[in-house]
Design a protein around this motif. Structure first.
Motif, PDB file in Angstrom:
ATOM      1  N   LEU A   1      -0.367  -5.113   3.117  1.00 18.19           N
ATOM      2  CA  LEU A   1      -1.793  -5.151   3.413  1.00 18.19           C
ATOM      3  C   LEU A   1      -2.378  -6.390   2.757  1.00 18.19           C
ATOM      4  O   LEU A   1      -2.111  -6.660   1.584  1.00 18.19           O
ATOM      5  CB  LEU A   1      -2.487  -3.890   2.886  1.00 18.19           C
ATOM      6  CG  LEU A   1      -3.968  -3.728   3.239  1.00 18.19           C
ATOM      7  CD1 LEU A   1      -4.158  -3.547   4.751  1.00 18.19           C
ATOM      8  CD2 LEU A   1      -4.574  -2.537   2.491  1.00 18.19           C
TER       9      LEU A   1
ATOM     10  N   SER B   1     -15.184   5.221   0.014  1.00 14.75           N
ATOM     11  CA  SER B   1     -15.092   6.213   1.086  1.00 14.75           C
ATOM     12  C   SER B   1     -15.889   7.446   0.690  1.00 14.75           C
ATOM     13  O   SER B   1     -15.895   7.832  -0.494  1.00 14.75           O
ATOM     14  CB  SER B   1     -13.631   6.596   1.345  1.00 14.75           C
ATOM     15  OG  SER B   1     -13.552   7.657   2.281  1.00 14.75           O
TER      16      SER B   1
ATOM     17  N   THR C   1     -10.067 -12.362   9.304  1.00 13.52           N
ATOM     18  CA  THR C   1      -9.922 -11.384  10.400  1.00 13.52           C
ATOM     19  C   THR C   1      -9.955 -12.074  11.750  1.00 13.52           C
ATOM     20  O   THR C   1      -9.101 -11.841  12.609  1.00 13.52           O
ATOM     21  CB  THR C   1     -11.025 -10.314  10.327  1.00 13.52           C
ATOM     22  OG1 THR C   1     -10.883  -9.566   9.115  1.00 13.52           O
ATOM     23  CG2 THR C   1     -10.914  -9.347  11.502  1.00 13.52           C
TER      24      THR C   1
ATOM     25  N   VAL D   1      -6.259   5.046   1.587  1.00 10.96           N
ATOM     26  CA  VAL D   1      -6.907   4.361   2.705  1.00 10.96           C
ATOM     27  C   VAL D   1      -7.061   2.882   2.368  1.00 10.96           C
ATOM     28  O   VAL D   1      -6.993   2.481   1.205  1.00 10.96           O
ATOM     29  CB  VAL D   1      -8.275   4.997   3.044  1.00 10.96           C
ATOM     30  CG1 VAL D   1      -8.098   6.428   3.520  1.00 10.96           C
ATOM     31  CG2 VAL D   1      -9.225   4.940   1.844  1.00 10.96           C
ATOM     32  N   SER D   2      -7.279   2.073   3.400  1.00  4.10           N
ATOM     33  CA  SER D   2      -7.344   0.614   3.223  1.00  4.10           C
ATOM     34  C   SER D   2      -8.764   0.158   2.930  1.00  4.10           C
ATOM     35  O   SER D   2      -9.283  -0.760   3.565  1.00  4.10           O
ATOM     36  CB  SER D   2      -6.805  -0.078   4.478  1.00  4.10           C
ATOM     37  OG  SER D   2      -5.483   0.279   4.731  1.00  4.10           O
ATOM     38  N   GLN D   3      -9.398   0.788   1.970  1.00  7.82           N
ATOM     39  CA  GLN D   3     -10.774   0.426   1.616  1.00  7.82           C
ATOM     40  C   GLN D   3     -11.046   0.798   0.156  1.00  7.82           C
ATOM     41  O   GLN D   3     -10.287   1.541  -0.463  1.00  7.82           O
ATOM     42  CB  GLN D   3     -11.770   1.128   2.545  1.00  7.82           C
ATOM     43  CG  GLN D   3     -11.627   2.630   2.625  1.00  7.82           C
ATOM     44  CD  GLN D   3     -12.170   3.209   3.916  1.00  7.82           C
ATOM     45  OE1 GLN D   3     -11.594   3.040   4.989  1.00  7.82           O
ATOM     46  NE2 GLN D   3     -13.289   3.896   3.811  1.00  7.82           N
TER      47      GLN D   3
ATOM     48  N   ASP E   1      -3.360   2.898   8.298  1.00  4.88           N
ATOM     49  CA  ASP E   1      -3.951   4.228   8.132  1.00  4.88           C
ATOM     50  C   ASP E   1      -3.466   4.852   6.827  1.00  4.88           C
ATOM     51  O   ASP E   1      -2.543   4.362   6.176  1.00  4.88           O
ATOM     52  CB  ASP E   1      -3.661   5.117   9.344  1.00  4.88           C
ATOM     53  CG  ASP E   1      -2.177   5.440   9.504  1.00  4.88           C
ATOM     54  OD1 ASP E   1      -1.581   5.963   8.544  1.00  4.88           O
ATOM     55  OD2 ASP E   1      -1.624   5.203  10.591  1.00  4.88           O
TER      56      ASP E   1
ATOM     57  N   ARG F   1      -6.105  -3.227   8.695  1.00  6.12           N
ATOM     58  CA  ARG F   1      -5.891  -2.004   7.935  1.00  6.12           C
ATOM     59  C   ARG F   1      -4.651  -1.216   8.359  1.00  6.12           C
ATOM     60  O   ARG F   1      -4.210  -1.287   9.493  1.00  6.12           O
ATOM     61  CB  ARG F   1      -7.131  -1.098   8.068  1.00  6.12           C
ATOM     62  CG  ARG F   1      -8.370  -1.689   7.403  1.00  6.12           C
ATOM     63  CD  ARG F   1      -9.562  -0.780   7.574  1.00  6.12           C
ATOM     64  NE  ARG F   1     -10.725  -1.278   6.837  1.00  6.12           N
ATOM     65  CZ  ARG F   1     -11.894  -0.651   6.773  1.00  6.12           C
ATOM     66  NH1 ARG F   1     -12.052   0.499   7.418  1.00  6.12           N
ATOM     67  NH2 ARG F   1     -12.889  -1.162   6.089  1.00  6.12           N
TER      68      ARG F   1
ATOM     69  N   LYS G   1       0.834  -1.196   0.000  1.00  6.03           N
ATOM     70  CA  LYS G   1       0.000   0.000   0.000  1.00  6.03           C
ATOM     71  C   LYS G   1       0.872   1.250   0.000  1.00  6.03           C
ATOM     72  O   LYS G   1       1.708   1.425   0.875  1.00  6.03           O
ATOM     73  CB  LYS G   1      -0.927   0.032   1.221  1.00  6.03           C
ATOM     74  CG  LYS G   1      -1.977   1.162   1.145  1.00  6.03           C
ATOM     75  CD  LYS G   1      -2.765   1.290   2.404  1.00  6.03           C
ATOM     76  CE  LYS G   1      -2.100   2.189   3.423  1.00  6.03           C
ATOM     77  NZ  LYS G   1      -1.950   3.603   2.992  1.00  6.03           N
TER      78      LYS G   1
ATOM     79  N   HIS H   1     -11.861  -7.596   0.342  1.00  3.54           N
ATOM     80  CA  HIS H   1     -11.776  -6.593   1.407  1.00  3.54           C
ATOM     81  C   HIS H   1     -10.402  -6.681   2.070  1.00  3.54           C
ATOM     82  O   HIS H   1      -9.698  -7.679   1.944  1.00  3.54           O
ATOM     83  CB  HIS H   1     -12.894  -6.783   2.446  1.00  3.54           C
ATOM     84  CG  HIS H   1     -12.808  -8.081   3.182  1.00  3.54           C
ATOM     85  ND1 HIS H   1     -13.155  -9.290   2.615  1.00  3.54           N
ATOM     86  CD2 HIS H   1     -12.400  -8.362   4.445  1.00  3.54           C
ATOM     87  CE1 HIS H   1     -12.972 -10.256   3.501  1.00  3.54           C
ATOM     88  NE2 HIS H   1     -12.504  -9.722   4.610  1.00  3.54           N
ATOM     89  N   ALA H   2     -10.046  -5.619   2.786  1.00  7.76           N
ATOM     90  CA  ALA H   2      -8.733  -5.550   3.443  1.00  7.76           C
ATOM     91  C   ALA H   2      -8.802  -6.139   4.843  1.00  7.76           C
ATOM     92  O   ALA H   2      -9.819  -6.044   5.535  1.00  7.76           O
ATOM     93  CB  ALA H   2      -8.260  -4.111   3.513  1.00  7.76           C
TER      94      ALA H   2
END
Length: 202
Positions: free
Chosen positions: A55, A23, A64, A18-20, A48, A46, A13, A42-43
């Motif tokens: 990532l 937004s 997760t 951002v990790s998405q 910042d 995450r 990254k 999906h991540a």
């Protein structure tokens, strides 16, 4: 009905992303990367927007829980660039536990972790954040097993240093390696869980 096999990726990254994928803010998104990700991606864990490095992206929603909420904590390693020289007593504080503020204004003492001073990583492209006129800087390698919100940034700030650059390089044996900023690498399922040292994923 045939289930679609899960897929697993790592990315490097870049900063200012951002990790998405979605937004409401005008920010860099994972979808801006030059790669055709599968539906449902999906991540995991995450980073910042200012941070860089490893990532995980996957279509497997169980990862997760397996990685960050299981009984066995998993090691994460970071390269951290901070302003000024870091003294031995500061390293000791960071290694043994230092008080940071977490959600709700509560003071939390971090768990013991591994911290050492390292030379500037040769493979790392330069970044403007590293150059402060007349101010020296230090590179640290920090390995920890917990991940409070902005934990490393808060740790070094409490210790009297500003975090100028933060790069996650590995989670257990899953390493960033020579993946360039913005690069994407797909990993086979068995290899993915082997490198993360997760045995109970099936």
């Amino acid at each position: 009905m045939t289930l679609t096999p899960h897929r697993y990726f790592i990315i490097n990254k870049p900063p200012n992303m951002v990790s998405q994928f979605v937004s409401p803010d005008d920010v860099g998104l994972l979808g801006d990367l030059d790669f055709d990700f599968p539906e449902g991606i999906h991540a995991i864990g995450r980073l910042d927007g200012h941070s860089e490095g490893l990532l995980i992206l996957t279509t497997n929603k169980k990862v997760t829980n397996l990685l960050f909420q299981g009984e066995v904590p998993h090691k994460r390693t970071y390269w951290v660039n901070v302003g000024h020289h870091v003294r031995e007593e500061t390293l000791h504080k960071l290694r043994t536990g230092i008080g940071i503020q977490i959600k709700g204004g509560i003071e939390y003492v971090t768990s013991p972790c591994e911290v050492e001073i390292i030379p500037r990583p040769e493979t790392l492209p330069p970044h403007p954040s590293e150059s402060w006129k007349g101010v020296p800087n230090t590179w640290l390698k920090i390995t920890l097993t917990e991940g409070k919100y902005h934990q490393i940034r808060k740790m070094v700030r409490t210790a009297g240093h500003r975090c100028k650059r933060l790069i996650r390089t590995s989670i257990e044996d899953l390493e960033l390696g020579d993946l360039v900023a913005g690069g994407v690498k797909e990993i086979e399922e068995n290899e993915f869980f082997r490198l993360l040292k997760i045995d109970n994923w099936k």
